[in-house]
Motif scaffolding. Sequence first.
Motif, short mmCIF file in Angstrom:
data_model
loop_
_atom_site.label_atom_id
_atom_site.label_comp_id
_atom_site.label_asym_id
_atom_site.label_seq_id
_atom_site.Cartn_x
_atom_site.Cartn_y
_atom_site.Cartn_z
N ALA A 131 39.77 43.01 67.49
CA ALA A 131 40.73 43.00 68.41
C ALA A 131 41.70 41.83 68.42
O ALA A 131 40.89 40.63 68.61
CB ALA A 131 40.41 43.17 69.71
N ASN A 132 42.94 41.87 68.21
CA ASN A 132 43.69 40.80 67.89
C ASN A 132 44.74 40.65 68.79
O ASN A 132 45.63 41.58 68.98
CB ASN A 132 44.44 40.76 66.34
N SER A 133 45.05 39.24 69.08
CA SER A 133 46.03 39.03 70.16
C SER A 133 47.57 39.03 69.36
O SER A 133 47.47 38.41 68.25
CB SER A 133 45.95 37.65 70.65
N ILE A 134 48.42 39.91 69.78
CA ILE A 134 49.56 40.03 68.80
C ILE A 134 50.65 40.28 69.78
O ILE A 134 50.93 41.18 70.64
CB ILE A 134 49.47 41.29 67.92
N GLY A 135 51.58 39.27 69.91
CA GLY A 135 52.80 39.21 70.76
C GLY A 135 53.88 39.90 69.86
O GLY A 135 54.08 40.27 68.73
N ALA A 136 54.94 40.27 70.92
CA ALA A 136 56.23 40.80 70.06
C ALA A 136 56.96 39.78 69.93
O ALA A 136 58.03 39.16 70.87
CB ALA A 136 56.78 41.84 71.32
N ALA A 185 37.40 44.75 55.30
CA ALA A 185 36.20 45.06 56.17
C ALA A 185 36.51 45.46 57.35
O ALA A 185 35.98 45.24 58.38
CB ALA A 185 35.13 43.96 56.11
N ILE A 186 37.71 46.28 57.39
CA ILE A 186 38.13 47.02 58.80
C ILE A 186 38.30 48.34 58.52
O ILE A 186 38.96 48.71 57.36
CB ILE A 186 39.42 45.98 59.45
N ASP A 187 38.22 49.21 59.74
CA ASP A 187 38.49 50.55 59.52
C ASP A 187 39.62 50.72 60.59
O ASP A 187 40.30 51.83 60.59
CB ASP A 187 37.46 51.70 60.23
N PHE A 188 40.17 49.66 61.62
CA PHE A 188 41.35 49.79 62.22
C PHE A 188 41.75 48.39 62.52
O PHE A 188 40.79 47.54 62.64
CB PHE A 188 40.91 50.75 63.53
N VAL A 189 42.98 48.32 62.95
CA VAL A 189 43.33 47.05 63.46
C VAL A 189 43.67 47.22 64.75
O VAL A 189 44.23 48.00 65.50
CB VAL A 189 44.91 46.55 62.84
N GLY A 190 42.91 46.16 65.48
CA GLY A 190 42.85 46.29 67.16
C GLY A 190 44.02 45.43 67.46
O GLY A 190 43.87 44.27 67.01
N VAL A 191 44.85 45.89 68.34
CA VAL A 191 46.01 45.23 68.99
C VAL A 191 45.73 44.97 70.39
O VAL A 191 45.77 45.82 71.14
CB VAL A 191 47.31 45.93 68.73
N ASN A 192 45.86 43.76 70.76
CA ASN A 192 45.83 43.21 72.37
C ASN A 192 47.00 42.87 72.54
O ASN A 192 47.54 41.82 71.88
CB ASN A 192 45.00 42.03 72.56
N HIS A 193 47.97 43.59 73.12
CA HIS A 193 49.31 42.94 73.29
C HIS A 193 49.59 42.98 74.77
O HIS A 193 49.54 43.70 75.61
CB HIS A 193 50.37 44.18 72.46
N VAL A 233 45.15 50.56 70.10
CA VAL A 233 45.63 49.40 71.07
C VAL A 233 44.30 49.03 71.77
O VAL A 233 43.97 49.95 72.68
CB VAL A 233 46.86 49.78 71.81
N THR A 234 43.93 47.98 71.74
CA THR A 234 42.57 47.67 72.34
C THR A 234 42.93 47.08 73.88
O THR A 234 41.82 46.90 74.43
CB THR A 234 41.70 46.81 71.46
N GLU A 235 43.91 46.43 73.77
CA GLU A 235 44.28 46.03 75.30
C GLU A 235 45.80 45.74 75.61
O GLU A 235 46.61 45.64 74.56
CB GLU A 235 43.88 44.49 75.47
N HIS A 236 46.16 46.20 76.55
CA HIS A 236 47.66 46.32 77.07
C HIS A 236 47.85 46.50 78.65
O HIS A 236 47.19 47.20 79.13
CB HIS A 236 48.48 47.30 76.61
N GLY A 237 48.34 45.16 79.21
CA GLY A 237 48.39 45.12 80.52
C GLY A 237 48.85 44.03 81.04
O GLY A 237 49.66 43.11 80.30
N LEU A 238 48.86 43.71 82.41
CA LEU A 238 49.35 42.49 82.87
C LEU A 238 48.65 42.41 84.25
O LEU A 238 48.17 43.00 84.98
CB LEU A 238 50.77 42.58 83.14
N ALA A 239 48.90 41.15 85.01
CA ALA A 239 48.46 40.61 86.26
C ALA A 239 49.45 40.98 87.05
O ALA A 239 50.75 40.50 87.05
CB ALA A 239 48.11 39.26 86.30
N ASP A 240 49.39 42.05 88.05
CA ASP A 240 50.48 42.70 88.98
C ASP A 240 49.67 42.95 90.25
O ASP A 240 49.43 44.23 90.23
CB ASP A 240 51.03 43.62 88.39
N ARG A 241 49.66 42.09 91.19
CA ARG A 241 48.86 43.00 92.51
C ARG A 241 49.69 44.08 93.10
O ARG A 241 49.24 44.93 93.82
CB ARG A 241 49.07 41.47 93.63
N GLU A 242 50.98 43.96 93.05
CA GLU A 242 51.88 45.02 93.74
C GLU A 242 51.92 46.32 92.92
O GLU A 242 52.29 47.17 93.37
CB GLU A 242 53.35 44.40 93.69
N ASP A 243 51.47 46.19 91.70
CA ASP A 243 51.12 47.45 90.87
C ASP A 243 52.47 48.11 90.67
O ASP A 243 52.34 49.26 89.91
CB ASP A 243 50.43 48.41 91.59
#
Length: 422
Positions: free
Chosen positions: A246-251, A283-291, A337-347
């Motif tokens: 899982a790789n950290s990838i910004g836009a 040696a990978i079968d998919f690219v994991g994207v943490n965005h 896409v292995t991660e995508h989200g944000l810190a958001d109390r109000e949702d």
Amino acid sequence: MDEDFLWGASISPHQVEGSEGSDWSRWEQEYAEELANMAEDRFGDRGSWDMIAGEAEDPDNYISGEAIAHQDRYEEDIGYAADMGLDALRIGIEWSRIQPEEDGFDEEALEEYHAYFDAMEEEGIEPMVTLWHFTNPDWFVDEGGWHSDEAVERYGAYVDRVVEEFGDRVDHWVTLNEPSAWVRSAYGMGTLMPTGVDWPGGAAEDSLLPVQPLQAWRAYTNLAEAHHRAHDSIKDADPDAMVGTANSIGAWRAHGDGWLNGKIVDLLERFEYRDWIDRTEDAIDFVGVNHYVPIDVDVFMRGNDYRTSDMGWPVEPGSLEEVVRDIDGEYDQPVIVTEHGLADREDELRTEMVEEAVPMMERLREDGVDVEGYFHWSLLDNFEWDKGFWPRFGLIEIDHEDGLERRPRESARRYAELIRDR
Ligand code: BGC
């Protein structure tokens, strides 16, 4: 959307259950007080400060302990994922929990993981398993950590045991979470995490100590070798398993499409993920994207008007699309896409984010983009490393005032509705 696509959510072991024998737990004990004292300097200018100050200035906020007690309440948590109609959960195995000493695996802990997998199986939830998510057993760090000559073999022995135990229960494996981002932070300047290096990194965010180039390089190349080692172990047991990192990838965006800005973007992308993927692509079968973030690069430092999360990170609910398209164009393997989200109390922004993400995945597939899964970070509010508990990343709220009661947020309801109606 076809059957094979995985709708899911992610968690990591230390962040939801703590990890008593790991370098992180040890570091927290040492630095909690200091982190609490630094809170206003670090976050005082965030729009969320009034909301978070009480927690951010409390040393207890920085001690994971048993975190949100997922280890005891996993059946309930998996139940929420099932209620939402998720196909899969990205969970992790905590190395320090199953191998508390170099020459000893904890049989009881292995049994507990079997029960964990049973619970997922009963609910029809497929596990995607992360083998390493930033935490290291104390003994591993004390014996030189990731820059030691023995690191690859030590991690390899751990992976062999996991595969022997759970290989037939898991189809998707993430060998390492954000290895290159981790090396930059753990061996970098003024780091706010356990370093594993014999120098006073600690909580000195404004430290002028230099980076540790030699150890960093060794750790980085060892991690790449460790990935190969784990890949081979998993594939020997199950040639059909899907293995990735899982790789950290910004836009990354070059302001005004300027030539120089474009060159800088290229360089930063190489540094952030391309070099790592080049080293492991065989040696990978998919690219994991943490965005998480869109990042404007501008030599003239002109501002931008992104909205921000509670942590102050820029947010654009749709920025994931350009990342997935780029990665799909760059590599032959499918994207997950292995991660995508944000810190958001109000949702509010989170709800917007899932409302963008679901049709986005469908659109991408229709356009022939090979994306095979979307995992929102996170299923649950959890322990956000050096920031502790105050950032709220969960589709499901955890009420710390009320016995860690779980409460699905509106975003969880919308995500469930959207994947059901697609
Ligand atoms: C990490 C998670 C973390 C999230 C939000 C990712 O880099 O994999 O552990 O909680 O970002 O900061």
